[in-house]
Structure formats: C-alpha cells, structure tokens
Design a protein around this motif. Structure first.
Motif, PDB file in Angstrom:
ATOM      1  N   ALA A   1       0.867  -1.182   0.000  1.00 55.83           N
ATOM      2  CA  ALA A   1       0.000   0.000   0.000  1.00 55.83           C
ATOM      3  C   ALA A   1       0.898   1.224   0.000  1.00 55.83           C
ATOM      4  O   ALA A   1       2.110   1.131   0.229  1.00 55.83           O
ATOM      5  N   SER A   2       0.308   2.370  -0.234  1.00 56.42           N
ATOM      6  CA  SER A   2       1.091   3.604  -0.263  1.00 56.42           C
ATOM      7  C   SER A   2       1.388   4.081   1.158  1.00 56.42           C
ATOM      8  O   SER A   2       0.651   3.762   2.101  1.00 56.42           O
ATOM      9  N   PRO A   3       2.456   4.862   1.331  1.00 63.55           N
ATOM     10  CA  PRO A   3       2.739   5.433   2.663  1.00 63.55           C
ATOM     11  C   PRO A   3       1.570   6.250   3.200  1.00 63.55           C
ATOM     12  O   PRO A   3       1.270   6.206   4.399  1.00 63.55           O
ATOM     13  N   ASP A   4       0.890   7.007   2.323  1.00 63.00           N
ATOM     14  CA  ASP A   4      -0.247   7.823   2.769  1.00 63.00           C
ATOM     15  C   ASP A   4      -1.372   6.949   3.314  1.00 63.00           C
ATOM     16  O   ASP A   4      -1.989   7.272   4.335  1.00 63.00           O
ATOM     17  N   TYR A   5      -1.653   5.849   2.618  1.00 63.59           N
ATOM     18  CA  TYR A   5      -2.716   4.953   3.081  1.00 63.59           C
ATOM     19  C   TYR A   5      -2.371   4.380   4.449  1.00 63.59           C
ATOM     20  O   TYR A   5      -3.218   4.341   5.360  1.00 63.59           O
ATOM     21  N   LEU A   6      -1.134   3.926   4.618  1.00 55.79           N
ATOM     22  CA  LEU A   6      -0.722   3.306   5.879  1.00 55.79           C
ATOM     23  C   LEU A   6      -0.714   4.324   7.019  1.00 55.79           C
ATOM     24  O   LEU A   6      -1.041   3.986   8.162  1.00 55.79           O
ATOM     25  N   GLU A   7      -0.370   5.552   6.706  1.00 62.27           N
ATOM     26  CA  GLU A   7      -0.392   6.586   7.738  1.00 62.27           C
ATOM     27  C   GLU A   7      -1.830   6.869   8.189  1.00 62.27           C
ATOM     28  O   GLU A   7      -2.086   7.092   9.380  1.00 62.27           O
ATOM     29  N   LYS A   8      -2.748   6.829   7.249  1.00 61.64           N
ATOM     30  CA  LYS A   8      -4.139   7.144   7.563  1.00 61.64           C
ATOM     31  C   LYS A   8      -4.869   5.980   8.228  1.00 61.64           C
ATOM     32  O   LYS A   8      -5.661   6.176   9.166  1.00 61.64           O
ATOM     33  N   HIS A   9      -4.605   4.746   7.761  1.00 64.35           N
ATOM     34  CA  HIS A   9      -5.377   3.590   8.227  1.00 64.35           C
ATOM     35  C   HIS A   9      -4.589   2.670   9.151  1.00 64.35           C
ATOM     36  O   HIS A   9      -5.169   1.739   9.727  1.00 64.35           O
TER      37      HIS A   9
ATOM     38  N   ALA B   1      -3.779   1.772  -5.561  1.00 56.29           N
ATOM     39  CA  ALA B   1      -2.925   1.598  -4.384  1.00 56.29           C
ATOM     40  C   ALA B   1      -1.906   2.730  -4.283  1.00 56.29           C
ATOM     41  O   ALA B   1      -1.689   3.290  -3.199  1.00 56.29           O
ATOM     42  N   ARG B   2      -1.292   3.096  -5.398  1.00 57.39           N
ATOM     43  CA  ARG B   2      -0.309   4.190  -5.394  1.00 57.39           C
ATOM     44  C   ARG B   2      -0.951   5.506  -4.983  1.00 57.39           C
ATOM     45  O   ARG B   2      -0.298   6.361  -4.372  1.00 57.39           O
TER      46      ARG B   2
ATOM     47  N   VAL C   1       5.160  -4.677  -9.270  1.00 57.42           N
ATOM     48  CA  VAL C   1       5.247  -3.463  -8.449  1.00 57.42           C
ATOM     49  C   VAL C   1       6.667  -3.202  -7.958  1.00 57.42           C
ATOM     50  O   VAL C   1       6.881  -2.344  -7.107  1.00 57.42           O
ATOM     51  N   ALA C   2       7.648  -3.928  -8.497  1.00 55.47           N
ATOM     52  CA  ALA C   2       9.028  -3.816  -8.002  1.00 55.47           C
ATOM     53  C   ALA C   2       9.547  -2.388  -8.064  1.00 55.47           C
ATOM     54  O   ALA C   2      10.180  -1.894  -7.112  1.00 55.47           O
ATOM     55  N   ASP C   3       9.304  -1.705  -9.168  1.00 54.46           N
ATOM     56  CA  ASP C   3       9.811  -0.330  -9.312  1.00 54.46           C
ATOM     57  C   ASP C   3       9.173   0.612  -8.300  1.00 54.46           C
ATOM     58  O   ASP C   3       9.840   1.493  -7.749  1.00 54.46           O
TER      59      ASP C   3
ATOM     60  N   GLY D   1       9.612   3.753  -3.205  1.00 50.75           N
ATOM     61  CA  GLY D   1       8.884   4.107  -2.003  1.00 50.75           C
ATOM     62  C   GLY D   1       7.457   4.549  -2.247  1.00 50.75           C
ATOM     63  O   GLY D   1       6.782   4.993  -1.313  1.00 50.75           O
ATOM     64  N   GLU D   2       6.975   4.436  -3.493  1.00 55.81           N
ATOM     65  CA  GLU D   2       5.589   4.796  -3.773  1.00 55.81           C
ATOM     66  C   GLU D   2       4.628   3.773  -3.164  1.00 55.81           C
ATOM     67  O   GLU D   2       3.483   4.100  -2.844  1.00 55.81           O
TER      68      GLU D   2
END
Length: 299
Positions: free
Chosen positions: A167-175, A233-234, A247-249, A254-255
C-alpha cells in the motif's frame, strides 16, 4: 492463397461476430474483409451470413461450412508446422495472449528481440486480465499467472512468481499498518480486488506459520485490470496483492510499501498454455524457450 485468406477471414468473422472485428484481428480493413466474404459466397454460390443493421450471424450452411473451414485451416497449419520442423526454422504468425501486467512488463519487451532473431516470424499480442479461450479466440499461446483450469492444453511452467501485499505510505499513515493477517479483515482497511465474470480471485491466500490461510478480504471497489488496482494503491486508496515483478519499481521508489512480509501471499505459477498439436511447430517452441531464457521477473 487468396482463397485461404478468405477462409481465415470467414472463420474469424463467425467467431468475433462482425466483419470489422474479424478483419481487424487479421489486420485487414473492413472493406477488404467484406470483399473476401463476398468472394467466398460467390465462389460457393450460397449466402454465408444473415445480415441486419445490428447483427451478423452465420446461416445454417454458414455454420456447416465454418466447421469444415476450421478443420481445413488446422490441417494446413499442422502441415506447415511439420514441414518447418524439418529445418527447425521458426516462421509465420504467433498469436499470443497474456495478462496485462505480465504482458506489458515481461512478454512485450522480448517480442522485438525474438523477431529480430527470427525475422520470418510475426507476433500478434492480445493482452487481457480476463480468462481467454485459445481455441475460440484463434490463439496459439497463452501466458498466465496462477493455476490454469484447462487440462486439454499443454502446460509449461516458466517460474514461480512471488507475490506481495503493499500500500502507499499515505494509506498506511491514515489507516495504520496491518500487523497480522486478521487485520486485513478489519473494516478500516480496503483491499483492492481483481474481479471479472468467472474470476477465481475473490480471496487472498497467505503463507502463515500454520500453513496457507485463505482470507475472504473485501473492499469498496474492484477492477478487471490489474494495473488499475496498482494505480489505486499508489494513490492511497487501498491494499493490493500483486506479483512482485509488477510493483518492483514502485517498491524501490517508495511509492508502495510492502506489508505483512512474514505472511506474504502464496507464490503463483508463471507459465504458458498451448494446444498439443502445436508441439511440433518450431515457432511456438522457440518462442516459449526464448521467454523462459530471457524473462525478467524482477526478483
């Protein structure tokens, strides 16, 4: 040869339901495809299609002729393959299908290299995350990720394909970042699912200390295009279960951030399917060998 081309146009028009689609599949304009059908009807002295402003369906005699035409074309293809096997020189058209992600990132980059090495070949690609029927769609080879169901086709495994939850950093920070597989079942989390008619992927299977565990995850939206799920997800809209190469790249940049690495999704097979009668065709054998040798799964 013109008659053979007319037979090929006729069979594809029957299968795809329109002259435009049938012609496009064979890289012909609608005008040329229509001309081939008219020439065939004139030669046979019968009407092969019932035509209305909204539909094109084969007549009864057209249905009978279609069955024989398919057998004739298959016999010619088998004969050409048998002759080619004596020189082991790949030649002719290879009709390939693959899932969108694997097709774009693994197969497509190899196609020009293969044709450069074997200039008597052509490769026509059809990319889709939906299940396809090789026989009815007129295809020679189908790459897949997962577990194939059709036992009437020859299967060749290419590699085990690792999967990753991310998941994206923003999603993990929020949820919040899930710490256990059970956290994925929490209503606070949105799992992004690949779904289409008859899709088998309505659940995720994770590797745990007690063995594989099936989770009936849920989300607010799904798609039949794997790249759409990655984009969502990004953009911070949920958690996605993807092949690692896909999704390796984004992981490197870090996206996207991997989660639950110790209970990752079970690996799936990356392989290909083709009809048994294609085994003697050098172009199929060489193309599969080429993909196996050069495929980059980014692992």
């Amino acid at each position: 040869m013109a008659y053979l081309e007319s037979l090929r146009v006729f069979t594809r028009v029957v299968e795809l339901g329109s002259i435009t689609s049938g012609g496009r599949d064979l890289r012909l304009t609608p005008a040329v495809a229509s001309k081939r059908i008219k020439e065939l009807e004139k030669h046979l002295g019968v009407r092969l299609f019932n035509r209305t402003t909204r539909s094109l369906t084969p007549t009864e005699v057209g249905k009978v002729f279609y069955d024989y035409a398919c057998k004739a074309l298959e016999s010619i293809e088998d004969a050409e393959a048998a002759v080619a096997s004596f020189s082991d020189t790949p030649r002719g058209v290879i009709r390939v299908t693959a899932p969108l992600g694997a097709g774009r990132r693994i197969i497509a980059p190899l196609v020009p290299r293969f044709v450069d090495q074997f200039p008597a070949t052509e490769v026509h690609m059809r990319l889709s995350d939906r299940k396809v029927d090789l026989m009815s769609d007129g295809l020679d080879l189908a790459f897949f990720i997962g577990t194939p169901q059709d036992s009437n086709l020859k299967l060749r495994k290419i590699a085990d394909c690792r999967r990753v939850l991310c998941a994206s950093p923003d999603y993990l920070e929020k949820h919040g970042t899930p710490q256990t597989p059970d956290d994925l079942l929490n209503e606070d989390h949105n799992c992004l699912l690949l779904r289409y008619p008859r899709s088998p992927e309505y659940f995720w299977v994770l590797e745990t200390a007690d063995g594989p565990r099936k989770l009936q995850v849920a989300g607010k939206y799904d798609a039949d295009d794997g790249d759409v799920l990655t984009d969502w997800a990004r953009a911070g809209h949920g958690i996605v279960n993807k092949p690692r190469f896909d999704v390796a790249d984004y992981l490197k940049r870090g996206e996207l951030v991997e989660i639950l690495a110790e209970t990752a999704p079970t690996p799936t097979m990356f392989g290909c399917l083709y009809p048994h009668r294609r085994l003697q065709d050098p172009k199929i054998r060489h193309f599969v060998d080429f993909v196996i040798k050069h495929a980059d799964l980014g692992e």
